[in-house]
Design an enzyme around this catalytic site. Structure first.
Site, PDB file in Angstrom:
ATOM      1  CG  HIS A  51      -1.922  -0.916   1.189  1.00 31.38           C
ATOM      2  ND1 HIS A  51      -2.980  -1.029   2.020  1.00 31.38           N
ATOM      3  CD2 HIS A  51      -2.302  -1.925   0.159  1.00 31.38           C
ATOM      4  CE1 HIS A  51      -3.886  -1.772   1.679  1.00 31.38           C
ATOM      5  NE2 HIS A  51      -3.615  -2.803   0.513  1.00 31.38           N
ATOM      6  CD  GLU A  53      -1.240   4.713   3.580  1.00 33.18           C
ATOM      7  OE1 GLU A  53      -2.335   4.833   3.852  1.00 33.18           O
ATOM      8  OE2 GLU A  53      -1.192   3.549   2.665  1.00 33.18           O
ATOM      9  CB  CYS A  87      -1.878   1.614   6.089  1.00 30.81           C
ATOM     10  SG  CYS A  87      -1.550   0.925   4.407  1.00 30.81           S
ATOM     11  CB  ALA A 157     -22.106   9.742 -30.507  1.00 24.16           C
ATOM     12  NE  ARG A 188     -13.788   4.716 -26.579  1.00 28.63           N
ATOM     13  CZ  ARG A 188     -13.242   4.102 -27.764  1.00 28.63           C
ATOM     14  NH1 ARG A 188     -12.084   3.952 -28.146  1.00 28.63           N
ATOM     15  NH2 ARG A 188     -14.276   3.681 -28.438  1.00 28.63           N
ATOM     16  CG  ASP A 204     -20.235   0.738 -35.120  1.00 26.55           C
ATOM     17  OD1 ASP A 204     -20.750   0.844 -36.216  1.00 26.55           O
ATOM     18  OD2 ASP A 204     -20.579   1.591 -34.285  1.00 26.55           O
ATOM     19  CG  LEU A 208     -14.419  -1.219 -28.108  1.00 19.57           C
ATOM     20  CD1 LEU A 208     -15.001  -2.061 -27.458  1.00 19.57           C
ATOM     21  CD2 LEU A 208     -15.254  -0.027 -28.145  1.00 19.57           C
ATOM     22  N   GLY A 326     -24.592  -1.084 -27.892  1.00 12.41           N
ATOM     23  CA  GLY A 326     -25.594  -0.220 -28.489  1.00 12.41           C
ATOM     24  C   GLY A 326     -27.027   0.104 -27.748  1.00 12.41           C
ATOM     25  CB  THR A 329     -25.687  -2.563 -24.553  1.00 10.72           C
ATOM     26  OG1 THR A 329     -25.382  -3.654 -25.483  1.00 10.72           O
ATOM     27  CG2 THR A 329     -24.817  -2.651 -23.510  1.00 10.72           C
TER      28      THR A 329
END
Length: 349
Positions: A51, A53, A87, A157, A188, A204, A208, A326, A329
């Protein structure tokens, strides 16, 4: 409190560098400040690693003084993990007498107990400082701890008339280059995974990936996991996201073999047997996940979320998902009330 803000922001900056590498763990940075100067810093670099710390103390080349201030964007943990010690134990042992935090840990095993443990041992704890910023960076972790699922952003979009594709269903160019850059950099690149339905892949053939430069830094050391919901395993073997090196960063979610519909039409070049197709995909490094579907052919999203947030082998889980389409989904996530944020990019026309 203003004097603390800059150091918490530094913690957040360090923490964000590990995005995509900490799995279901939070992104955490830590800095050690002496007389207004940072003398040591570290971050939780990867799932199962030290971690922030503990790593800071390991890396620090200075003798730590009581008057030094330790900053971290998340309350120090106080419980024994599977691979790491508390920690709070390391902090108490260091001799530091002041800790400044960005937010309280939403994990029920911590949730204020870390702060109490430090104070019980004579350590002053200041904060939360910049709580909203700290919670936003780790919104996926917060969602997992409070809702039991990843943070979900739904993105689409459309034209000003509401169209998302051409009349024949083919791809339509809607967004501008500026919108695309923003989408890659702030959507993304800020999520652990990008999810689409198989129809989007068939129509398409997207990559991705996050491909836009962030200032002078190219986002190339981290790519979100690509997830495809594909009940009938219709994904073409020629699809970009399962070809070459791309396959290793892709997960295909399909229904159990015994539930497969033998009437599902085969795609050109596909093997005749779905098990053979799964084998070919796995040979390319694609993760194949099989889940049951309901009467409508939709996946059980809570079951999917449990799978995606359970580390197995070299898969460390995800805490945030960008759902890009799409239409079916999007509606599945809305119906399940599993949407935390919606982003709509409007085209000029």
């Amino acid at each position: 409190m203003e004097i603390h803000v800059q150091y918490i922001h530094r913690c957040l900056s360090l923490a964000a560098r590990a995005r995509g590498h900490t799995g279901i763990n939070p992104m955490v940075g830590a800095v050690l400040v002496r007389e207004g100067k940072i003398i040591a810093e570290a971050a939780h670099e990867q799932f199962g690693g030290l971690h922030a710390e503990a790593l800071l103390f390991k890396k620090c080349i200075h003798n730590i003084k009581q008057e030094d201030g330790l900053y971290t964007n998340l309350e120090p943990c106080c419980h024994q993990g599977k691979k790491t010690r508390p920690c709070t134990e390391a902090i108490i042992k260091s001799g530091i007498k002041r800790v400044i935090i960005g937010m309280v840990d939403p994990n029920p095993e911590v949730a204020g107990k870390g702060i109490a443990e430090l104070r019980k041992n004579g350590i002053e704890v200041i904060g939360p400082i910049e709580r909203a910023h700290s919670e936003w960076l780790n919104r996926g972790f917060v969602s997992l701890m409070t809702k039991g699922r990843p943070w979900i952003t739904l993105k689409k979009a459309q034209t000003r008339g509401g169209a998302i594709a051409c009349d024949d269903g083919s791809k339509m160019k809607i967004t501008s280059e500026e919108q695309n850059r923003w989408s890659h950099q702030f959507l993304r690149a800020k999520h652990d995974a990008i999810l689409v339905g198989v129809g989007t892949v068939v129509t398409d053939d997207p990559k991705l990936t996050s491909r836009i430069e962030n200032g002078k830094l190219k986002i190339e050391n981290y790519q979100p996991l690509r997830i495809v919901l594909d009940p009938d395993l219709r994904i073409p073997l020629s699809a970009k996201i399962v070809s070459g090196e791309m396959g290793k960063g892709t997960m295909v979610v399909t229904k159990d073999s015994e539930e497969s519909d033998p009437s599902t039409p085969l795609r050109a070049g596909d093997p005749k047997d779905s098990n053979e197709k799964m084998r070919l995909l796995r040979d390319r490094g694609v993760r194949i996940i099989q889940l049951p579907v309901d009467a409508s052919g939709a996946f059980d999203l809570p079951a999917l979320f449990r799978l995606l947030t359970t580390p197995t082998g070299d898969f460390y889980g995800v805490t945030s998902i960008l759902v890009e389409g799409g239409r079916k989904t999007w509606e599945a996530f809305r119906k399940a009330k599993a949407v935390d944020c919606e982003v709509t990019l409007l085209g000029k026309e």
